[in-house]
Design a protein around this motif. Sequence first.
Motif, PDB file in Angstrom:
ATOM      1  N   SER A  61      44.513  37.676  46.404  1.00 37.88           N
ATOM      2  CA  SER A  61      44.818  37.756  44.971  1.00 37.88           C
ATOM      3  C   SER A  61      44.441  39.134  44.455  1.00 37.88           C
ATOM      4  CB  SER A  61      44.049  36.687  44.190  1.00 37.88           C
ATOM      5  OG  SER A  61      44.467  35.384  44.538  1.00 37.88           O
ATOM      6  N   ARG A  62      45.170  39.603  43.465  1.00 35.08           N
ATOM      7  CA  ARG A  62      44.843  40.893  42.856  1.00 35.08           C
ATOM      8  C   ARG A  62      43.477  40.834  42.166  1.00 35.08           C
ATOM      9  NH1 ARG A  62      50.099  41.211  39.327  1.00 35.08           N
ATOM     10  NH2 ARG A  62      49.881  38.971  39.698  1.00 35.08           N
ATOM     11  N   LEU A  63      42.827  41.971  42.112  1.00 30.22           N
ATOM     12  CA  LEU A  63      41.475  42.037  41.548  1.00 30.22           C
ATOM     13  C   LEU A  63      41.435  41.485  40.136  1.00 30.22           C
ATOM     14  CD1 LEU A  63      38.526  42.915  41.746  1.00 30.22           C
ATOM     15  CD2 LEU A  63      39.252  45.211  41.002  1.00 30.22           C
ATOM     16  N   GLU A  64      42.442  41.811  39.306  1.00 32.14           N
ATOM     17  CA  GLU A  64      42.416  41.348  37.923  1.00 32.14           C
ATOM     18  C   GLU A  64      42.523  39.824  37.831  1.00 32.14           C
ATOM     19  OE1 GLU A  64      46.604  43.246  38.513  1.00 32.14           O
ATOM     20  OE2 GLU A  64      44.547  43.530  39.252  1.00 32.14           O
ATOM     21  N   ASN A  65      43.297  39.215  38.728  1.00 35.41           N
ATOM     22  CA  ASN A  65      43.392  37.752  38.750  1.00 35.41           C
ATOM     23  C   ASN A  65      42.085  37.135  39.217  1.00 35.41           C
ATOM     24  OD1 ASN A  65      46.112  38.844  38.777  1.00 35.41           O
ATOM     25  ND2 ASN A  65      46.829  36.781  39.141  1.00 35.41           N
ATOM     26  N   LEU A  66      41.480  37.762  40.218  1.00 33.06           N
ATOM     27  CA  LEU A  66      40.214  37.256  40.729  1.00 33.06           C
ATOM     28  C   LEU A  66      39.122  37.354  39.673  1.00 33.06           C
ATOM     29  CD1 LEU A  66      38.592  36.115  43.056  1.00 33.06           C
ATOM     30  CD2 LEU A  66      38.303  38.445  43.936  1.00 33.06           C
ATOM     31  N   ALA A  67      39.131  38.442  38.892  1.00 29.35           N
ATOM     32  CA  ALA A  67      38.127  38.606  37.841  1.00 29.35           C
ATOM     33  C   ALA A  67      38.270  37.534  36.776  1.00 29.35           C
ATOM     34  CB  ALA A  67      38.247  40.000  37.216  1.00 29.35           C
ATOM     35  N   VAL A  68      39.509  37.185  36.417  1.00 33.09           N
ATOM     36  CA  VAL A  68      39.736  36.119  35.435  1.00 33.09           C
ATOM     37  C   VAL A  68      39.234  34.787  35.971  1.00 33.09           C
ATOM     38  CG1 VAL A  68      41.508  34.796  34.214  1.00 33.09           C
ATOM     39  CG2 VAL A  68      41.667  37.280  34.320  1.00 33.09           C
ATOM     40  N   PHE A  69      39.495  34.526  37.247  1.00 26.52           N
ATOM     41  CA  PHE A  69      38.982  33.296  37.847  1.00 26.52           C
ATOM     42  C   PHE A  69      37.457  33.267  37.827  1.00 26.52           C
ATOM     43  CE2 PHE A  69      37.040  31.626  41.753  1.00 26.52           C
ATOM     44  CZ  PHE A  69      37.170  30.276  41.478  1.00 26.52           C
ATOM     45  N   LYS A  70      36.832  34.396  38.159  1.00 19.70           N
ATOM     46  CA  LYS A  70      35.371  34.440  38.193  1.00 19.70           C
ATOM     47  C   LYS A  70      34.774  34.170  36.811  1.00 19.70           C
ATOM     48  CE  LYS A  70      34.695  35.417  42.557  1.00 19.70           C
ATOM     49  NZ  LYS A  70      34.051  34.450  43.478  1.00 19.70           N
TER      50      LYS A  70
END
Length: 209
Positions: free
Chosen positions: A118-127
């Motif tokens: 997953s792209r970093l920005e998507n992963l950050a939203v999940f986190k």
Amino acid sequence: MPKGSDELTQARKDEIVNACAELYETMGFRDITIRDIGAKTSFTRTSIYNYFQTKEEIFLALLQREHETWIADLEEIIQGNESLSVDGFAGALAHTLEKRVCMLKLMSMNLYDMEGNSRLENLAVFKQSYAGTLRAVTCCLEKFFPCMTPVDVQNFIYAFFPFLFGIYPYTSHTEKQLEAMKLAHVNHIDYSVYEIVKTFIARLLRSFH
């Protein structure tokens, strides 16, 4: 049809995630393709790439939604109870997780694939949603067990959240797995999500009666 680009974008994302969730009920993570997901949506498969670049990003969005629903359930416990005993809280928390089998399955089986692709920005939203679950559980402990110190709360978090990754494998088995355990003479005991979570939480909190 939703009006406005933001509303339409969210509606399309929800439709894609809903299609993924439906497939995941009967198919394995590795077997599901973007083509399969696209076939269950009202728009073309290639349109999915306007919202998600990989299959893993779709699953990560599904896991994020599961976390957000769990947070809402935890907040209901906080708002709906002035006090809870250890047994009462353990049972209430267990009830929230028995409704989150999809979340438990994704966490135990597919988290590294989802995060890695997953792209970093998507992963950050999940986190952010994951951090929300940490805060919600912490708020529960602070309200219902005020005698717990910050270290006690942190110790609970460090024990409880890793435990979540093992719930699905211990409570859900395929026929093949059951047959293999039988052949290997493994003493298998069936536990429900509710039973295993309630027992574990009660033991973690037994010093705070």
